[in-house]
Design a protein around this motif. Structure first.
Motif, mmCIF file in Angstrom:
data_model
loop_
_atom_site.group_PDB
_atom_site.id
_atom_site.type_symbol
_atom_site.label_atom_id
_atom_site.label_comp_id
_atom_site.label_asym_id
_atom_site.label_seq_id
_atom_site.Cartn_x
_atom_site.Cartn_y
_atom_site.Cartn_z
ATOM 1 N N VAL A 28 -6.021 8.940 -2.766
ATOM 2 C CA VAL A 28 -7.452 8.953 -2.467
ATOM 3 C C VAL A 28 -7.985 7.533 -2.388
ATOM 4 C CG1 VAL A 28 -7.854 11.236 -3.467
ATOM 5 C CG2 VAL A 28 -8.038 9.212 -4.913
ATOM 6 N N ASN A 29 -9.039 7.366 -1.598
ATOM 7 C CA ASN A 29 -9.683 6.057 -1.505
ATOM 8 C C ASN A 29 -10.732 5.913 -2.592
ATOM 9 O OD1 ASN A 29 -12.003 7.427 -0.612
ATOM 10 N ND2 ASN A 29 -11.599 6.990 1.543
ATOM 11 N N SER A 30 -11.475 4.829 -2.557
ATOM 12 C CA SER A 30 -12.466 4.557 -3.609
ATOM 13 C C SER A 30 -13.590 5.592 -3.648
ATOM 14 C CB SER A 30 -13.054 3.156 -3.426
ATOM 15 O OG SER A 30 -13.655 3.050 -2.147
ATOM 16 N N LYS A 31 -13.798 6.313 -2.551
ATOM 17 C CA LYS A 31 -14.823 7.362 -2.495
ATOM 18 C C LYS A 31 -14.271 8.721 -2.917
ATOM 19 C CE LYS A 31 -17.078 5.123 1.398
ATOM 20 N NZ LYS A 31 -17.360 5.224 2.828
ATOM 21 N N GLY A 32 -12.969 8.757 -3.240
ATOM 22 C CA GLY A 32 -12.350 10.016 -3.629
ATOM 23 C C GLY A 32 -11.914 10.877 -2.454
ATOM 24 N N GLU A 33 -11.924 10.292 -1.253
ATOM 25 C CA GLU A 33 -11.521 11.029 -0.058
ATOM 26 C C GLU A 33 -10.007 10.932 0.114
ATOM 27 O OE1 GLU A 33 -15.527 10.054 2.537
ATOM 28 O OE2 GLU A 33 -13.881 8.628 2.516
ATOM 29 N N LEU A 34 -9.421 11.993 0.618
ATOM 30 C CA LEU A 34 -7.977 12.050 0.834
ATOM 31 C C LEU A 34 -7.571 11.109 1.964
ATOM 32 C CD1 LEU A 34 -5.291 13.454 0.108
ATOM 33 C CD2 LEU A 34 -5.884 15.206 1.799
ATOM 34 N N SER A 35 -6.651 10.179 1.647
ATOM 35 C CA SER A 35 -6.174 9.217 2.642
ATOM 36 C C SER A 35 -4.738 9.471 3.069
ATOM 37 C CB SER A 35 -6.251 7.792 2.073
ATOM 38 O OG SER A 35 -7.553 7.456 1.713
ATOM 39 N N GLY A 36 -3.944 10.034 2.173
ATOM 40 C CA GLY A 36 -2.535 10.264 2.461
ATOM 41 C C GLY A 36 -1.936 11.203 1.435
ATOM 42 N N MET A 37 -0.704 11.630 1.700
ATOM 43 C CA MET A 37 0.008 12.503 0.767
ATOM 44 C C MET A 37 1.365 11.869 0.504
ATOM 45 S SD MET A 37 -0.236 15.417 -0.948
ATOM 46 C CE MET A 37 -1.433 16.453 -0.086
ATOM 47 N N LEU A 38 1.607 11.534 -0.751
ATOM 48 C CA LEU A 38 2.853 10.899 -1.159
ATOM 49 C C LEU A 38 3.778 11.945 -1.763
ATOM 50 C CD1 LEU A 38 4.242 8.102 -1.505
ATOM 51 C CD2 LEU A 38 3.258 8.050 -3.790
ATOM 52 N N SER A 39 5.025 11.931 -1.342
ATOM 53 C CA SER A 39 5.993 12.846 -1.931
ATOM 54 C C SER A 39 7.069 12.044 -2.642
ATOM 55 C CB SER A 39 6.627 13.734 -0.854
ATOM 56 O OG SER A 39 7.500 12.980 -0.044
ATOM 57 N N SER A 88 0.824 -1.197 0.000
ATOM 58 C CA SER A 88 0.000 0.000 0.000
ATOM 59 C C SER A 88 0.861 1.251 0.000
ATOM 60 C CB SER A 88 -0.904 -0.006 1.230
ATOM 61 O OG SER A 88 -1.523 1.239 1.402
ATOM 62 N N LEU A 89 0.504 2.202 -0.831
ATOM 63 C CA LEU A 89 1.220 3.477 -0.854
ATOM 64 C C LEU A 89 1.109 4.210 0.479
ATOM 65 C CD1 LEU A 89 0.302 4.863 -4.400
ATOM 66 C CD2 LEU A 89 2.490 3.904 -3.649
ATOM 67 N N LEU A 90 0.049 3.915 1.223
ATOM 68 C CA LEU A 90 -0.155 4.585 2.505
ATOM 69 C C LEU A 90 0.928 4.221 3.517
ATOM 70 C CD1 LEU A 90 -4.032 4.328 2.845
ATOM 71 C CD2 LEU A 90 -2.668 6.333 2.250
ATOM 72 N N LYS A 91 1.631 3.099 3.301
ATOM 73 C CA LYS A 91 2.693 2.696 4.224
ATOM 74 C C LYS A 91 3.934 3.580 4.091
ATOM 75 C CE LYS A 91 1.188 -2.004 4.789
ATOM 76 N NZ LYS A 91 1.500 -3.411 4.735
ATOM 77 N N ILE A 92 4.064 4.290 2.963
ATOM 78 C CA ILE A 92 5.230 5.150 2.788
ATOM 79 C C ILE A 92 4.855 6.630 2.677
ATOM 80 C CG2 ILE A 92 6.696 3.378 1.797
ATOM 81 C CD1 ILE A 92 6.061 4.420 -0.948
ATOM 82 N N LEU A 125 8.956 8.265 -1.695
ATOM 83 C CA LEU A 125 9.263 7.176 -2.616
ATOM 84 C C LEU A 125 10.756 6.877 -2.675
ATOM 85 C CD1 LEU A 125 6.871 7.935 -5.598
ATOM 86 C CD2 LEU A 125 6.834 5.908 -4.159
ATOM 87 N N LEU A 126 11.573 7.903 -2.781
ATOM 88 C CA LEU A 126 13.011 7.700 -2.891
ATOM 89 C C LEU A 126 13.611 7.140 -1.601
ATOM 90 C CD1 LEU A 126 14.065 10.816 -4.972
ATOM 91 C CD2 LEU A 126 13.715 8.474 -5.758
ATOM 92 N N GLU A 127 13.181 7.646 -0.459
ATOM 93 C CA GLU A 127 13.688 7.118 0.811
ATOM 94 C C GLU A 127 13.328 5.646 0.966
ATOM 95 O OE1 GLU A 127 12.085 9.744 3.783
ATOM 96 O OE2 GLU A 127 13.773 11.136 3.616
ATOM 97 N N PRO A 136 -2.741 12.877 6.237
ATOM 98 C CA PRO A 136 -2.131 13.992 5.512
ATOM 99 C C PRO A 136 -2.446 15.328 6.174
ATOM 100 C CG PRO A 136 -4.108 13.282 4.398
ATOM 101 C CD PRO A 136 -3.883 12.312 5.524
ATOM 102 N N ALA A 137 -1.532 16.261 6.013
ATOM 103 C CA ALA A 137 -1.775 17.621 6.495
ATOM 104 C C ALA A 137 -2.811 18.266 5.577
ATOM 105 C CB ALA A 137 -0.476 18.421 6.480
#
Length: 144
Positions: free
Chosen positions: A103-114, A2-6, A118-120, A11-12
């Motif tokens: 975003v989740n399946s409802k289009g709600e913000l779940s996290g913010m990926l930078s 899951s992208l949410l793990k990184i 990804l690089l870290e 999210p702010a």
């Protein structure tokens, strides 16, 4: 994975009625370069350090008086949590974005990926692989 793990979770965020100064304070508090702009759980846009420079400072607007909703990036590029890391990186590179709301399946913000997230993460994976290879090569033979 899951992208949410990184990603930054939660999210702010700020409301579109927040001032630019309030948004920058949230970014500083969370040590991030972007905030999601949400209203009633719905993602309306994203406000980044780049928006501060190009839409506020460059246009000589006052941070205390300018509303985020007036200077945010919208529509915003997003990605689903089910997407893979490689898909996220390709998306970010092709679209020239450094922050990608998840975003989740409802289009709600779940996290913010930078890009930094990804690089870290990738550097950590490569370091573990290198350590495993080093251990394998330093063994005396089959079975250790």
């Amino acid at each position: 994975m899951s992208l949410l793990k990184i990603a930054s979770v939660p999210p702010a965020t700020v409301a579109p009625s927040a001032t630019v100064l309030e948004a920058v304070e949230v970014m500083a508090e969370h040590a991030v370069g972007a905030v999601g702009v949400v209203d009633g759980g719905h993602l309306l846009g994203i406000f980044t350090e780049r928006d501060v420079m190009l839409r506020v400072v460059l246009r000589n607007r006052q941070a205390r008086d300018t509303r985020v909703g007036d200077v945010m990036t919208s529509p915003v590029e997003t990605i689903k949590d089910e997407s893979g890391e490689e898909d996220a990186l390709v998306h970010m590179v092709e679209r020239h974005v450094r922050h990608l709301p998840i975003v989740n399946s409802k289009g709600e913000l779940s996290g913010m990926l930078s890009v930094r997230n990804l690089l870290e993460h990738r550097v950590d994976e490569l370091a573990r692989e290198l350590h495993s290879l080093d251990q394998y090569l330093s063994n005396d033979g089959p079975g250790g």
